[in-house]
Enzyme design. Structure first.
Site, PDB file in Angstrom:
ATOM      1  N   GLY A 143       0.845  -1.198   0.000  1.00 16.17           N
ATOM      2  CA  GLY A 143       0.000   0.000   0.000  1.00 16.17           C
ATOM      3  C   GLY A 143       0.874   1.239   0.000  1.00 16.17           C
ATOM      4  O   GLY A 143       1.065   1.909  -1.012  1.00 16.17           O
ATOM      5  N   ARG A 154      -0.961  11.485  10.730  1.00 18.75           N
ATOM      6  CA  ARG A 154       0.160  10.609  11.070  1.00 18.75           C
ATOM      7  C   ARG A 154       1.156  11.223  12.075  1.00 18.75           C
ATOM      8  O   ARG A 154       1.595  10.531  12.995  1.00 18.75           O
ATOM      9  CB  ARG A 154       0.881  10.126   9.815  1.00 18.75           C
ATOM     10  CG  ARG A 154      -0.030   9.330   8.863  1.00 18.75           C
ATOM     11  CD  ARG A 154       0.718   8.600   7.775  1.00 18.75           C
ATOM     12  NE  ARG A 154       1.489   7.497   8.297  1.00 18.75           N
ATOM     13  CZ  ARG A 154       2.770   7.518   8.529  1.00 18.75           C
ATOM     14  NH1 ARG A 154       3.470   8.597   8.238  1.00 18.75           N
ATOM     15  NH2 ARG A 154       3.391   6.492   9.050  1.00 18.75           N
ATOM     16  N   CYS A 165      -7.639  22.753  16.599  1.00 21.08           N
ATOM     17  CA  CYS A 165      -7.631  23.184  17.994  1.00 21.08           C
ATOM     18  C   CYS A 165      -7.097  22.101  18.914  1.00 21.08           C
ATOM     19  O   CYS A 165      -7.853  21.509  19.693  1.00 21.08           O
ATOM     20  CB  CYS A 165      -9.034  23.607  18.397  1.00 21.08           C
ATOM     21  SG  CYS A 165      -9.543  25.023  17.443  1.00 21.08           S
ATOM     22  N   GLU A 166      -5.850  21.809  18.783  1.00 23.26           N
ATOM     23  CA  GLU A 166      -5.186  20.822  19.628  1.00 23.26           C
ATOM     24  C   GLU A 166      -3.709  21.124  19.678  1.00 23.26           C
ATOM     25  O   GLU A 166      -3.101  21.313  18.624  1.00 23.26           O
ATOM     26  CB  GLU A 166      -5.385  19.431  19.038  1.00 23.26           C
ATOM     27  CG  GLU A 166      -6.341  18.704  19.880  1.00 23.26           C
ATOM     28  CD  GLU A 166      -6.738  17.325  19.528  1.00 23.26           C
ATOM     29  OE1 GLU A 166      -5.966  16.433  19.875  1.00 23.26           O
ATOM     30  OE2 GLU A 166      -7.817  17.190  18.992  1.00 23.26           O
ATOM     31  N   TYR A 174      -1.866   7.036   3.443  1.00 20.99           N
ATOM     32  CA  TYR A 174      -2.455   7.217   4.776  1.00 20.99           C
ATOM     33  C   TYR A 174      -2.597   8.688   5.189  1.00 20.99           C
ATOM     34  O   TYR A 174      -2.541   9.019   6.367  1.00 20.99           O
ATOM     35  CB  TYR A 174      -1.664   6.424   5.840  1.00 20.99           C
ATOM     36  CG  TYR A 174      -1.596   4.941   5.532  1.00 20.99           C
ATOM     37  CD1 TYR A 174      -2.731   4.153   5.623  1.00 20.99           C
ATOM     38  CD2 TYR A 174      -0.411   4.334   5.127  1.00 20.99           C
ATOM     39  CE1 TYR A 174      -2.689   2.794   5.320  1.00 20.99           C
ATOM     40  CE2 TYR A 174      -0.353   2.982   4.818  1.00 20.99           C
ATOM     41  CZ  TYR A 174      -1.497   2.222   4.920  1.00 20.99           C
ATOM     42  OH  TYR A 174      -1.451   0.879   4.616  1.00 20.99           O
TER      43      TYR A 174
HETATM   44  N1  LLP Z   1      -2.409  -5.942   3.866  1.00 23.42           N
HETATM   45  C1  LLP Z   1      -2.980  -5.902   5.069  1.00 23.42           C
HETATM   46  C2  LLP Z   1      -3.765  -7.046   5.526  1.00 23.42           C
HETATM   47  C3  LLP Z   1      -2.832  -4.761   5.880  1.00 23.42           C
HETATM   48  O1  LLP Z   1      -3.398  -4.733   7.081  1.00 23.42           O
HETATM   49  C4  LLP Z   1      -2.074  -3.654   5.415  1.00 23.42           C
HETATM   50  C5  LLP Z   1      -1.911  -2.443   6.232  1.00 23.42           C
HETATM   51  C6  LLP Z   1      -1.498  -3.744   4.130  1.00 23.42           C
HETATM   52  C7  LLP Z   1      -1.669  -4.912   3.390  1.00 23.42           C
HETATM   53  C8  LLP Z   1      -0.685  -2.623   3.530  1.00 23.42           C
HETATM   54  O2  LLP Z   1       0.439  -2.319   4.273  1.00 23.42           O
HETATM   55  P1  LLP Z   1       1.482  -1.226   3.700  1.00 23.42           P
HETATM   56  O3  LLP Z   1       2.129  -1.821   2.463  1.00 23.42           O
HETATM   57  O4  LLP Z   1       0.742  -0.003   3.388  1.00 23.42           O
HETATM   58  O5  LLP Z   1       2.447  -1.069   4.804  1.00 23.42           O
HETATM   59  N2  LLP Z   1      -2.137   3.951   9.144  1.00 23.42           N
HETATM   60  C9  LLP Z   1      -0.803   3.419   9.328  1.00 23.42           C
HETATM   61  C10 LLP Z   1      -0.584   2.156   8.532  1.00 23.42           C
HETATM   62  C11 LLP Z   1      -1.569   1.055   8.852  1.00 23.42           C
HETATM   63  C12 LLP Z   1      -1.379  -0.152   8.005  1.00 23.42           C
HETATM   64  C13 LLP Z   1      -2.493  -1.123   8.205  1.00 23.42           C
HETATM   65  N3  LLP Z   1      -2.445  -2.283   7.386  1.00 23.42           N
HETATM   66  C14 LLP Z   1       0.198   4.496   8.974  1.00 23.42           C
HETATM   67  O6  LLP Z   1      -0.199   5.571   8.556  1.00 23.42           O
HETATM   68  O7  LLP Z   1       1.397   4.296   9.127  1.00 23.42           O
END
Ligand code: LLP
Length: 438
Positions: A297, A335, A366-367, A395
């Site tokens: 992702g 983030r 406001c934080e 994200y």
């Molecule tokens: N597959 C599954 C089952 C997942 O839970 C996730 C991410 C991905 C793939 C993709 O992971 P990536 O390649 O994006 O690392 N909000 C957080 C990240 C949460 C990721 C949750 N799951 C941030 O902003 O760092």
């Protein structure tokens, strides 16, 4: 091995133009800010397609691979369209993500529905639209899914989500593969789950296993180990239960370079370790090479995206920090306040050779915790300047909110001098459209 986009801080073709303004893929960011307003998410299509092709290229020697973009990092109809054109399927985790991917005319057979608490409505939608795989997370869901599939007279292909017991060094909130996790079956529960499916769920067809070990990962050994666990389990399940499972989804997680402190491996290094692990573990366990799914992702969309803000007020704390405030913050990018995430930024409208000053970039919400970047050297920042924050493609928009009833920014796609809106800026009318006034 060549470097890949996830190791860059800036989009592929980022430079200063003749006026000294920051230019991304032939588009002057100061003109973009003027034309579309700020805050503005900017996605570079060239960088996006380049990393997608790097992934495809890195895994091209393995014939049975399916690239599934993790929609949670950034999902809009146009992004789905582009990535589908590049040969990607989609990891989706909600009715909203399913609906958006479908809205982009994607064949839903190329989607996997993940999540630890899918609702009945979402499962129905997934079945109605013929989502290719559902990764089943727990015992409750096995029964729920089988019931719904039976009602619809369908056989649904599934994967079992497991927690492989792999710890990786990343922020605690984005670690998922360790044993004490809310996601998936513990290794000791797999046999019970498989028995339940085999004996009682005539409308489910199990195809393989799914795991995800975490996000913003910088080491490759954890993937080697994860694949070892998955192949060992696939072999064992097939023997014990007389099945023929041949699919393995290893999740996502490859890290990106937010600042020079981050050193993620390249996509080629990642592919090398993954393919080596498959080869060696298949030999070790005498198992045929499985169908591989990978769900990146952040590393697909992170580097392609920047956010443009306008600097407004400023404050010098006597004998302390100087704060400059921008017209966005924790609602368009939570983030920094959620994870202490660090970003790099530049003043878009000033040449690089002016005087630099150490400031802290505050958001407008406001934080007190709404600080985007602590202690960064910027080029004489002043009211009215455009600030470009790098690496916000993943994200940011996907976790954005309307905190303080502030409107969500627009998103624009740039490509070789051309810019097109892909998400319109929200309006006050849209903000109140679901309010009911009695
Ligand atoms: N597959 C599954 C089952 C997942 O839970 C996730 C991410 C991905 C793939 C993709 O992971 P990536 O390649 O994006 O690392 N909000 C957080 C990240 C949460 C990721 C949750 N799951 C941030 O902003 O760092």
């Amino acid at each position: 091995m060549p470097n890949t986009i996830n190791q860059n801080i800036k989009p592929f073709n980022t430079k200063r133009n003749q006026q000294g303004n920051l230019e991304i893929s032939g588009c002057d960011t100061v003109s973009l800010a003027k034309k579309y307003g700020t805050p503005l998410y900017v996605m570079d299509e060239v960088t996006l397609r380049k990393i997608a092709r790097e992934y495809k290229d890195a895994f091209s020697s393995y014939k049975k691979v399916n690239m599934m973009f993790a929609s949670k990092a950034l999902m809009t109809s146009q992004i789905a369209k582009i990535l589908h054109e590049e040969g990607f399927g989609f990891d989706v985790v909600s009715g909203g993500e399913i609906f958006t991917v479908h809205n982009a005319n994607v064949d839903m057979n190329y989607a996997t529905f993940n999540g630890n608490n899918k609702t009945s409505d979402e499962i129905e939608l997934a079945l109605n639209l013929n989502v290719g795989r559902i990764s089943v997370d727990n015992f409750y869901e096995i029964k729920l899914l089988d019931e719904i599939a039976k009602k619809k007279n369908k056989i649904q292909k599934i994967l079992l989500r497991i927690t492989p017991g792999i710890e990786c060094h990343t922020h605690e909130y984005i670690q998922t593969g360790h044993l004490d996790s809310k996601f998936g079956f513990d290794l000791t529960q797999i046999d019970e789950a498989v028995n339940l499916i085999k004996n009682e769920c005539k409308n489910l067809e199990i195809k393989g296993l799914h795991a995800h070990i975490g996000s913003q990962i910088f080491e490759t050994q954890v993937y080697y180990d994860e694949i070892g666990v998955l192949i060992k389990e696939l072999k064992r399940i097939n023997e014990v239960h007389n099945l023929n499972l041949d699919e393995m989804n290893i999740g996502g997680g490859l890290g990106i370079t937010y600042t020079s402190e981050d050193c993620p491996p390249s996509v080629y290094e990642l592919a090398d370790v993954i393919l080596k692990s498959i080869k060696e573990n298949c030999a070790k366990y005498n198992f045929d090479e499985p169908v591989l799914y990978i769900e990146p992702g952040r590393s697909i969309v992170g580097t392609s995206g920047v956010t443009l803000y306008t600097i407004g007020s400023y404050k010098q704390v006597p004998k302390g920090r100087k704060y400059i405030a921008v017209d966005g913050g924790m609602a368009d990018n939570p983030r920094p306040s959620m994870y202490g995430a660090k970003y790099l930024a530049e003043i878009a409208n000033k040449k690089e050779n002016e005087t630099f000053e150490k400031v802290t970039v505050a958001g407008r919400f406001c934080e007190s915790g709404d600080i985007l970047i602590k202690d960064i050297e910027l080029n004489s920042p002043e009211t009215g300047d455009i600030l470009c924050v790098y690496n916000t493609g993943a994200y940011g928009y996907s976790m954005s909110s309307n905190y303080n009833r502030v409107l969500k920014p627009a998103m624009v796609l740039v490509n070789c001098g051309q810019s097109d809106i892909i998400i319109k800026r929200e309006t006050y009318e849209q903000l109140v459209q679901n309010d009911v006034l009695h």
